[in-house]
Motif scaffolding. Structure first.
Motif, mmCIF file in Angstrom:
data_model
loop_
_atom_site.group_PDB
_atom_site.id
_atom_site.type_symbol
_atom_site.label_atom_id
_atom_site.label_comp_id
_atom_site.label_asym_id
_atom_site.label_seq_id
_atom_site.Cartn_x
_atom_site.Cartn_y
_atom_site.Cartn_z
ATOM 1 N N GLY A 12 40.481 157.380 130.443
ATOM 2 C CA GLY A 12 39.183 157.622 131.058
ATOM 3 C C GLY A 12 39.231 158.264 132.425
ATOM 4 O O GLY A 12 38.266 158.869 132.871
ATOM 5 N N CYS A 39 37.034 156.503 126.913
ATOM 6 C CA CYS A 39 36.399 156.789 128.193
ATOM 7 C C CYS A 39 35.055 156.083 128.248
ATOM 8 O O CYS A 39 34.638 155.442 127.280
ATOM 9 N N SER A 40 34.378 156.191 129.388
ATOM 10 C CA SER A 40 33.033 155.627 129.511
ATOM 11 C C SER A 40 32.015 156.629 128.988
ATOM 12 O O SER A 40 32.318 157.828 128.835
ATOM 13 N N GLU A 42 29.493 157.765 130.590
ATOM 14 C CA GLU A 42 29.229 158.722 131.655
ATOM 15 C C GLU A 42 30.267 159.845 131.656
ATOM 16 O O GLU A 42 29.933 161.020 131.808
ATOM 17 N N GLN A 43 31.525 159.479 131.483
ATOM 18 C CA GLN A 43 32.579 160.482 131.412
ATOM 19 C C GLN A 43 32.423 161.354 130.165
ATOM 20 O O GLN A 43 32.715 162.555 130.188
ATOM 21 N N TRP A 44 31.979 160.734 129.091
ATOM 22 C CA TRP A 44 31.744 161.472 127.851
ATOM 23 C C TRP A 44 30.715 162.574 128.071
ATOM 24 O O TRP A 44 30.896 163.717 127.649
ATOM 25 N N ASN A 46 29.947 163.938 130.901
ATOM 26 C CA ASN A 46 30.353 164.844 131.967
ATOM 27 C C ASN A 46 31.608 165.651 131.644
ATOM 28 O O ASN A 46 32.374 165.993 132.545
ATOM 29 N N HIS A 48 34.047 165.043 128.861
ATOM 30 C CA HIS A 48 35.032 164.550 127.913
ATOM 31 C C HIS A 48 34.665 164.893 126.471
ATOM 32 O O HIS A 48 35.550 165.143 125.643
#
Length: 415
Positions: A12, A39-40, A42-44, A46, A48
């Motif tokens: 992540g 990952c989270s 949010e990361q997804w 942004n 990922h």
């Protein structure tokens, strides 16, 4: 296979570029069903998701089924924006019954004379495929179904007129991969029919019913096999005495080609835990999603109660045999919330599956990506590799024949 496998695979903290490099390396060396990335949410969103080869970034939705969304149509993913209800145009309707989704389609896609003069009202979106949408319509307290072509915002017409009005929860539908046919599951209204539900197959061009079959169980679900234009479906609880089964069925005569009598090995009946049935993009795998029974709306908001348990059973689409079961937990409601909150999504190449889950020791919504087995012909395996190297918007620009472009877009037989 479940969330406990995530402990050793948390990437992540990686940036999108590192995720893409690591994903390609992992996917080449890893065995099928291996965890490739975590990952989270949010990361997804942004970067990922795109780096991992996924187009879908909306993995959660606050909508309620049959109020804001339907089992096959998410208001959030499809970008439906609620119309301002303060407008005087809504004064003649009881607003508590006028849903956001029905509101959008009735005032943007249904001709005015049908709504005002012929008294047509939209109840829900039954199913959609590409640019074709099938609506559940009501006129004079009788159900019928409408066809809309979103590409030119054209109302094609109505079909399947019934003599009673059905509730949305009683209906299920799917358009064939070639877009020419539709199968509806509806309650039986014939006095001589002992079954409570039937499958009806319609030609969408002529809007005529082709054939019908009575169902042994009211909770039977079905999905078209994308490898065939319209001639084969997978169906659960399709045969008498086989409540917990998965069958491969020929639609021309409803002949059963193969059956797995134990879809879920932990239950004796699929009702009411079976939520969805669908194929992988290449048609070589079938997925059945089981969700903990009961309303969990309070758990979703407060998280003072255990999350719901989700089991995704995966089958070989040639013989219906069980290949794997992926299990995870999620703080959502499998009865009332939009299915987006618990259903898996698939990469552009079709060889990776992403799920959102919750772990007992964390308040973060985690996303995990698993590698799926690449099955079928050498041609299909080459397609997976090509789709991993090019984004979907680049495929039509490749210097290839139209038929091959269609094949890469998972529409080889009917492009």
């Amino acid at each position: 296979m479940g969330a406990e496998e995530s402990k050793g695979g948390n990437y992540g903290l990686m940036g999108a570029t590192s995720v893409e490099s690591n994903m390609n390396k992992q996917a080449t060396a890893a065995r099928p069903w291996s965890l490739l990335h975590m990952c989270s949410l949010e990361q997804w969103k942004n970067g990922h998701a795109e780096a991992a080869g996924f187009s879908e970034t909306s993995m959660t939705c606050s909508g309620a089924v049959f109020k804001d969304c339907s089992p096959t149509f998410c208001m959030n993913r499809q970008g439906i924006i609620n119309i301002n209800k303060s407008s005087s145009v809504f004064s003649f309707r009881r607003k508590n019954k006028f849903t956001k989704m029905a509101e959008h389609f009735e005032y943007n896609h249904i001709p005015a004379q049908l709504s005002s003069i012929q008294n047509f009202h939209v109840k829900s979106v039954l199913c959609y495929h590409d640019q074709t949408v099938i609506l559940h319509l009501v006129r004079n307290m009788m159900t019928q179904f409408g066809i809309i072509n979103l590409s030119d915002n054209k109302f094609i017409g109505v079909f399947g007129k019934q003599s009673v009005e059905f509730v949305n929860e009683a209906l299920r539908g799917q358009i064939s991969p070639d877009g020419n046919y539709c199968i509806l599951k509806i309650p039986s209204i014939r006095n001589d029919n002992a079954s409570t539900y039937v499958y009806q197959m319609y030609d969408l061009k002529s809007r005529e019913m082709l054939h019908e079959i009575s169902l042994a169980f009211h909770h039977s679900l079905f999905a078209f096999d994308p490898r065939f234009t319209s001639s084969r479906i997978a169906a659960t609880s399709f045969q008498k005495g086989e409540d917990n089964s998965l069958s491969l069925v020929q639609t021309s005569n409803w002949e059963v080609l193969a059956t797995n009598s134990r879809l879920d090995d932990t239950r004796w009946t699929l009702h009411p835990t079976l939520k969805d049935l669908f194929y992988s993009k290449d048609g070589n795998l079938i997925f059945a999603v089981m969700v903990t029974d009961g309303c969990h709306c309070r758990e979703r908001k407060a998280r003072r109660y255990p999350p719901i348990d989700i089991s995704v059973y995966i089958f070989n689409s040639d013989n219906a045999q069980t290949l794997r079961c992926v299990q995870y937990s999620r703080y959502t409601c499998g009865t009332h919330s939009c299915p987006v909150n618990f259903l898996p999504v698939f990469s552009n190449c079709g060889s990776r599956m992403a799920i959102v889950l919750n772990e007992a020791d964390s308040n973060v919504d985690h996303l995990q990506i698993y590698k799926l087995p690449t099955m079928g012909s050498l041609q299909n395996r080459c397609r997976v590799k090509i789709m991993q190297a090019f984004t979907p918007d680049m495929i039509p620009k490749l210097p290839l024949p139209a038929r091959l472009i269609h094949f890469l877009q998972y529409q080889p037989e009917y492009g």
